[in-house]
Design a protein around this motif. Structure first.
Motif, PDB file in Angstrom:
ATOM      1  N   GLU A   1       0.825  -1.215   0.000  1.00  0.00           N
ATOM      2  CA  GLU A   1       0.000   0.000   0.000  1.00  0.00           C
ATOM      3  C   GLU A   1       0.859   1.266   0.000  1.00  0.00           C
ATOM      4  O   GLU A   1       0.565   2.225  -0.721  1.00  0.00           O
ATOM      5  CB  GLU A   1      -0.903  -0.016   1.245  1.00  0.00           C
ATOM      6  N   LEU A   2       1.948   1.259   0.787  1.00  0.00           N
ATOM      7  CA  LEU A   2       2.762   2.463   0.963  1.00  0.00           C
ATOM      8  C   LEU A   2       3.943   2.547  -0.006  1.00  0.00           C
ATOM      9  O   LEU A   2       4.538   3.610  -0.175  1.00  0.00           O
ATOM     10  CB  LEU A   2       3.285   2.532   2.404  1.00  0.00           C
ATOM     11  N   GLY A   3       4.321   1.429  -0.599  1.00  0.00           N
ATOM     12  CA  GLY A   3       5.441   1.412  -1.537  1.00  0.00           C
ATOM     13  C   GLY A   3       6.788   1.602  -0.867  1.00  0.00           C
ATOM     14  O   GLY A   3       7.694   2.220  -1.436  1.00  0.00           O
ATOM     15  N   ARG A   4       6.954   1.050   0.336  1.00  0.00           N
ATOM     16  CA  ARG A   4       8.225   1.188   1.062  1.00  0.00           C
ATOM     17  C   ARG A   4       8.398   0.029   2.035  1.00  0.00           C
ATOM     18  O   ARG A   4       7.474  -0.730   2.296  1.00  0.00           O
ATOM     19  CB  ARG A   4       8.251   2.503   1.835  1.00  0.00           C
ATOM     20  N   PHE A   5       9.623  -0.093   2.572  1.00  0.00           N
ATOM     21  CA  PHE A   5       9.848  -1.030   3.652  1.00  0.00           C
ATOM     22  C   PHE A   5       8.978  -0.646   4.841  1.00  0.00           C
ATOM     23  O   PHE A   5       8.780   0.543   5.135  1.00  0.00           O
ATOM     24  CB  PHE A   5      11.320  -1.001   4.107  1.00  0.00           C
TER      25      PHE A   5
END
Length: 366
Positions: free
Chosen positions: A354-358
């Motif tokens: 959803e957030l596009g990050r670790f």
């Protein structure tokens, strides 16, 4: 615990009836299913007919509270839809009469609910609770765990788990088509694999990175005006405290696969692989090279029923039954903390997409 161990099953859809069949195959161990609880009439009837074919007479309840109040059961199997686990488990924990519990994965659909269940269970030392992460018991996986723990691969550095399989099955009222009910595919389906990674690594997860989408399945389905939102494929990377890393490759439109699961664990000395349902394990070392790779057949002669999960559900029940009969002398093999962490990794993976990050495990645990 002397005499017959009386089981009640909460939720007798496909998986609940699978538990009933497994328990029938444990009847010589002193097991009887005496009650079921399910609000869905057709599921009730299928369970009653199945039990009657085994010579078992069932008391049928439409709700879990009535079953808990009945005093009929020593052990409760919770195999209802994921989103109902929290309420059911809290009701069991808060009941004055103790019941031992085997709860299907995932423990709950959110980390907060998992933590509440863990906290409630601490107040009930008179109850044993095991989480149904039964992939640990699949013979080739169990053999690979044995190889890893035996040290012949050295220090584990990398783990790769591929599950290429068929789409989610149709369930009662299509509850498994929506993240709000399942926790998301990476919680619902993949908590098994995150549990195995943690077991292989011998370490706790630190952070997670994932990429996933709805590319093929369920896109043309509509339920009460809503399109399903569960992903059907993903890649997930999990980093652990000890520096090891795990990678999940999930595809749920890959029926044309020889194996449903292929698991590889690589240490600084060697590599081990497990294949399901081929039920073989391959082990090799850096020194031995390709010519030195051994192929081992993985079997467990205790299994009396293979069922939907290659005998692992039978072994899971056998293991938990031994814990119950030990009257507190033997802890369940897969405890609530294991269930919590497996869900936390899945939640972090869903959030990462959803957030596009670790996403750190600390984030989701807080």
């Amino acid at each position: 615990m002397a005499g017959v161990v009386r089981y009640g099953i909460i939720g007798v859809g496909m998986m609940g009836r699978e538990h009933l069949i497994n328990l029938h195959h444990l009847k010589d161990e002193g097991v009887a299913v005496v009650a079921v609880a399910d609000p869905h009439g057709p599921s009730q009837k299928l369970a009653v007919d199945l039990a009657q074919s085994y010579g078992w007479s069932l008391k049928v309840f439409s709700g879990h509270r009535e079953m808990i109040d009945s005093g009929l059961c020593d052990v409760l199997v919770v195999s209802s839809p994921n989103m109902t686990h929290y309420e059911i488990l809290i009701d069991i924990m808060n009941h004055p009469r103790p019941h031992h519990v085997l709860v299907e994965k995932p423990l709950c659909t959110t980390v907060a609910h998992c933590r509440e269940v863990v906290d409630a269970a601490r107040k009930r030392p008179d109850m044993l609770v095991q989480v149904g992460l039964e992939y640990r018991y699949m013979p080739p996986v169990a053999k690979l765990i044995e190889v890893v723990k035996g040290g012949s691969l050295g220090t584990v550095k990398m783990m790769a788990i591929r599950e290429h399989r068929f789409p989610f099955l149709v369930k009662v009222h299509n509850w498994n088509r929506f993240n709000i009910n399942t926790g998301g595919t990476l919680v619902e389906k993949c908590c098994h694999f995150f549990d195995l990674m943690r077991l292989f690594a011998g370490s706790d997860p630190v952070r997670v990175m994932a990429s996933g989408a709805i590319d093929v399945n369920h896109r043309d389905e509509l339920y009460d005006g809503k399109v399903p939102d569960i992903i059907d494929n993903a890649y997930v990377i999990v980093e652990f405290e000890n520096g090891s890393r795990g990678m999940l490759d999930l595809c749920m439109f890959a029926e044309g696969s020889r194996n449903e699961q292929e698991i590889a664990v690589v240490g600084d000395i060697g590599k081990g692989e497990a294949f399901v349902p081929e039920s073989i394990v391959r082990v090799g070392t850096r020194v031995g090279g390709r010519e030195g790779v051994q192929t081992l057949k993985a079997e467990d002669n205790r299994i009396k029923y293979d069922g939907l999960h290659h005998g692992s559900s039978y072994l899971e029940h056998l293991n938990f039954l031994h814990s119950v009969k030990s009257e507190g002398q033997r802890a369940p093999a897969v405890d609530l903390h294991d269930g919590l962490i497996s869900v936390a990794i899945g939640v972090a993976a869903q959030l990462s997409i959803e957030l596009g990050r670790f996403v750190t495990i600390a984030e989701v645990l807080s």
